[in-house]
Design a protein around this motif. Structure first.
Motif, PDB file in Angstrom:
ATOM      1  N   LEU A 182       0.813  -1.059  -0.082  1.00  0.00           N
ATOM      2  CA  LEU A 182      -0.022   0.022  -0.141  1.00  0.00           C
ATOM      3  C   LEU A 182       0.763   1.250  -0.014  1.00  0.00           C
ATOM      4  N   ILE A 183       0.870   1.759  -1.282  1.00  0.00           N
ATOM      5  CA  ILE A 183       1.787   3.292  -1.233  1.00  0.00           C
ATOM      6  C   ILE A 183       1.044   4.400  -1.115  1.00  0.00           C
ATOM      7  N   PRO A 184       1.373   5.260  -0.257  1.00  0.00           N
ATOM      8  CA  PRO A 184       0.439   6.480  -0.156  1.00  0.00           C
ATOM      9  C   PRO A 184       0.773   7.244  -0.984  1.00  0.00           C
ATOM     10  N   TYR A 185      -0.023   8.109  -1.882  1.00  0.00           N
ATOM     11  CA  TYR A 185       0.525   9.014  -3.008  1.00  0.00           C
ATOM     12  C   TYR A 185       0.485  10.426  -2.296  1.00  0.00           C
ATOM     13  N   ILE A 186       1.875  10.458  -1.625  1.00  0.00           N
ATOM     14  CA  ILE A 186       2.326  11.982  -1.096  1.00  0.00           C
ATOM     15  C   ILE A 186       3.631  12.204  -1.413  1.00  0.00           C
ATOM     16  N   ALA A 187       3.827  13.385  -1.203  1.00  0.00           N
ATOM     17  CA  ALA A 187       5.281  14.039  -1.963  1.00  0.00           C
ATOM     18  C   ALA A 187       6.349  13.300  -1.485  1.00  0.00           C
ATOM     19  N   ASP A 188       6.303  12.794  -0.085  1.00  0.00           N
ATOM     20  CA  ASP A 188       7.397  12.273   0.605  1.00  0.00           C
ATOM     21  C   ASP A 188       7.665  10.940  -0.009  1.00  0.00           C
ATOM     22  N   VAL A 189       6.918  10.234  -0.436  1.00  0.00           N
ATOM     23  CA  VAL A 189       6.921   8.940  -1.161  1.00  0.00           C
ATOM     24  C   VAL A 189       7.136   8.863  -2.595  1.00  0.00           C
ATOM     25  N   VAL A 190       6.163   9.438  -3.392  1.00  0.00           N
ATOM     26  CA  VAL A 190       6.029   9.556  -4.852  1.00  0.00           C
ATOM     27  C   VAL A 190       6.810  10.586  -5.211  1.00  0.00           C
ATOM     28  N   LYS A 191       8.033  10.249  -6.138  1.00  0.00           N
ATOM     29  CA  LYS A 191       9.060  11.139  -6.525  1.00  0.00           C
ATOM     30  C   LYS A 191       8.736  11.708  -8.111  1.00  0.00           C
ATOM     31  N   ASP A 192       8.263  10.550  -9.000  1.00  0.00           N
ATOM     32  CA  ASP A 192       8.149  10.814 -10.300  1.00  0.00           C
ATOM     33  C   ASP A 192       6.951   9.847 -11.054  1.00  0.00           C
TER      34      ASP A 192
END
Length: 167
Positions: free
Chosen positions: A139-149
């Motif tokens: 489960l990957i949260p769509y937040i700036a700290d995680v999703v880079k590109d």
């Protein structure tokens, strides 16, 4: 081009109301009264116009114009709901994407190691969460700290996993 926006999971009451699980973004626009939704049933597409929309226990409750009885819509249980992808009232901002663009993308960590493929998205209230199927389900949260590109054209997403995210 039509995109999947939901699935009919059940009926509610006797007056033709449907319980719909959203598979879409922008449900505040897509499910509003007056919107046209397409339901595929027995390999035939049928257009319905939304009469009413409300949210109840995490599901979208819809009625359609001209439908007044459970018997008129009960056969639609389990069917998918579609709508035209490009909607006049939907304007994507920076870092906003259609769910249909994200689902199917391959997720890589910042070392270019593949993690898996996005198979579903759900809303938490704070942010979207991507369900990624790989060695196991992540489960990957769509937040700036995680999703880079996010590279929609190449169906590729780069993340920097937080501690414990891929354990």
């Amino acid at each position: 081009m039509k995109v999947e926006v939901g699935q009919i999971v059940n009926t509610h009451g006797i007056k033709g109301e449907l319980k719909v699980k959203s598979n879409s973004d922008f449900t505040d626009i897509r499910f509003q009264p007056g919107e046209t939704l397409t339901i595929s049933h027995n390999k035939q597409d049928i257009d319905y116009v939304v009469k009413s929309h409300r949210i109840h226990k995490g599901l979208h409750m819809l009625t359609f114009e001209g439908i007044t009885n459970i018997n008129e819509i009960e056969h639609l249980k389990g069917n998918l709901i579609y709508q035209e992808r490009d909607h006049d009232d939907i304007e994507l901002g920076e870092h906003e994407f259609y769910y249909s663009d994200i689902i199917g993308c391959t997720v890589f960590d910042d070392q270019e190691t593949p993690i898996g493929r996005v198979i579903d998205i759900f809303e938490t209230g704070a942010n979207d969460v991507w369900v990624v199927e790989g060695a196991k389900e992540y489960l990957i949260p769509y937040i700036a700290d995680v999703v880079k590109d996010i590279d929609i054209d190449n169906k590729k997403i780069i993340i920097t996993p937080m501690e414990g995210l891929l354990d």
